[in-house]
Design an enzyme around this catalytic site. Structure first.
Site, short mmCIF file in Angstrom:
data_model
loop_
_atom_site.label_atom_id
_atom_site.label_comp_id
_atom_site.label_asym_id
_atom_site.label_seq_id
_atom_site.Cartn_x
_atom_site.Cartn_y
_atom_site.Cartn_z
CE LYS A 89 -1.03 0.03 4.97
NZ LYS A 89 0.10 -0.88 5.28
NE ARG A 94 -0.25 0.22 11.22
CZ ARG A 94 0.67 0.76 10.41
NH1 ARG A 94 0.63 2.03 10.12
NH2 ARG A 94 1.60 0.00 9.89
NE ARG A 130 7.93 -3.75 4.17
CZ ARG A 130 6.82 -3.15 4.58
NH1 ARG A 130 5.84 -2.91 3.74
NH2 ARG A 130 6.70 -2.80 5.83
NE ARG A 173 10.27 0.05 7.94
CZ ARG A 173 9.08 0.34 7.41
NH1 ARG A 173 8.96 1.13 6.37
NH2 ARG A 173 7.99 -0.17 7.93
NE ARG A 233 4.95 -3.66 11.09
CZ ARG A 233 5.41 -3.19 9.94
NH1 ARG A 233 6.48 -3.71 9.40
NH2 ARG A 233 4.79 -2.22 9.32
#
Ligand code: AMP
Length: 213
Positions: free
Chosen positions: A13, A88, A127, A160, A171
């Site tokens: 996203k 969120r 990522r 990260r 998460r």
């Protein structure tokens, strides 16, 4: 045009939000980016947010909402924005909704970038982020021109802290418990649209522009 991007972490996203912002000339607002910039600058806000982020937990609503409302009150947001990573939680969505109602305004579209669970973990482990300019990559789907190096500013890319495997699990749990209910929230408001997030990113973007056209 005011747009909210929804989707599990790793659904892509953020990439789509940046493309939308560029095409429609509206700001891309990522609460995650705002927190990371504060962490980098060593601000009090950054130090507080980091405690939660490093564990894959959400930063408390009160703090997050304050930052977001402050950001969207800027002059550059008057013609719209694309929100990436906010809201969120249902309380965050409600506060945003109330703030917009007071201005006689509303969210035009909530776009859910839909990716099945089994793809998510694989995606997140690939990522990579640039600590210099914030650009994001994926070792498989959006590789940089030179492995490990940012195309934009030449800095060495990093995994990260919050994309580490143990944090990813948290998460995802947080996403299903707290963020996924937003799909019902925006469906009820008649602004929810879903796109298939498993196809190449250009095709995801084409589906989104069709919705926004
Ligand atoms: P992101 O870059 O959107 O994946 O966000 C990274 C992390 O920042 C999240 O895992 C949360 O810890 C925190 N964060 C970002 N946006 C929010 C939000 N709207 N509410 C609470 N925490 C957030």
């Amino acid at each position: 045009m005011k747009i909210v991007m929804l989707g599990a972490p790793g659904a892509g996203k953020g990439t789509q939000a940046k493309m939308i912002a560029q095409k429609y000339g509206i700001p891309h607002i990522s609460t995650g980016d705002i927190f990371r910039a504060n962490i980098k600058d060593g601000t009090k806000l950054g130090m507080e947010a980091k405690q939660y982020m490093d564990q894959g937990l959400l930063v408390p609503d009160e703090l997050t909402v304050r930052i977001l409302l402050d950001r969207v009150s800027n002059e550059d947001c008057k013609d719209g924005y694309v929100l990436d990573g906010f809201p969120r939680t249902i309380p965050q969505a409600e506060v945003l909704d109330e703030a917009l109602v007071k201005l006689g305004d509303k969210i035009d579209f909530a776009i859910n970038v839909d990716v099945p669970d089994e793809n998510i973990i694989k995606r997140m482990s690939g990522r990579r982020a640039c600590p210099g300019c914030g650009a994001t990559y994926h070792t498989e789907h959006i590789p940089p021109k030179t492995e490990g190096i940012c195309d934009v500013c030449g800095a060495a890319l990093v995994l990260r802290d919050d994309d580490r495997p143990e944090t990813v699990k948290n998460r995802l749990e947080v996403y299903y418990a707290q963020t996924q209910p937003l799909i019902a929230f925006y469906t009820e408001k008649g602004v929810m649209r879903t796109v298939d997030g498993t196809v190449p990113m250009e095709d995801v973007f084409a589906a989104i522009t069709k919705i926004l056209a």
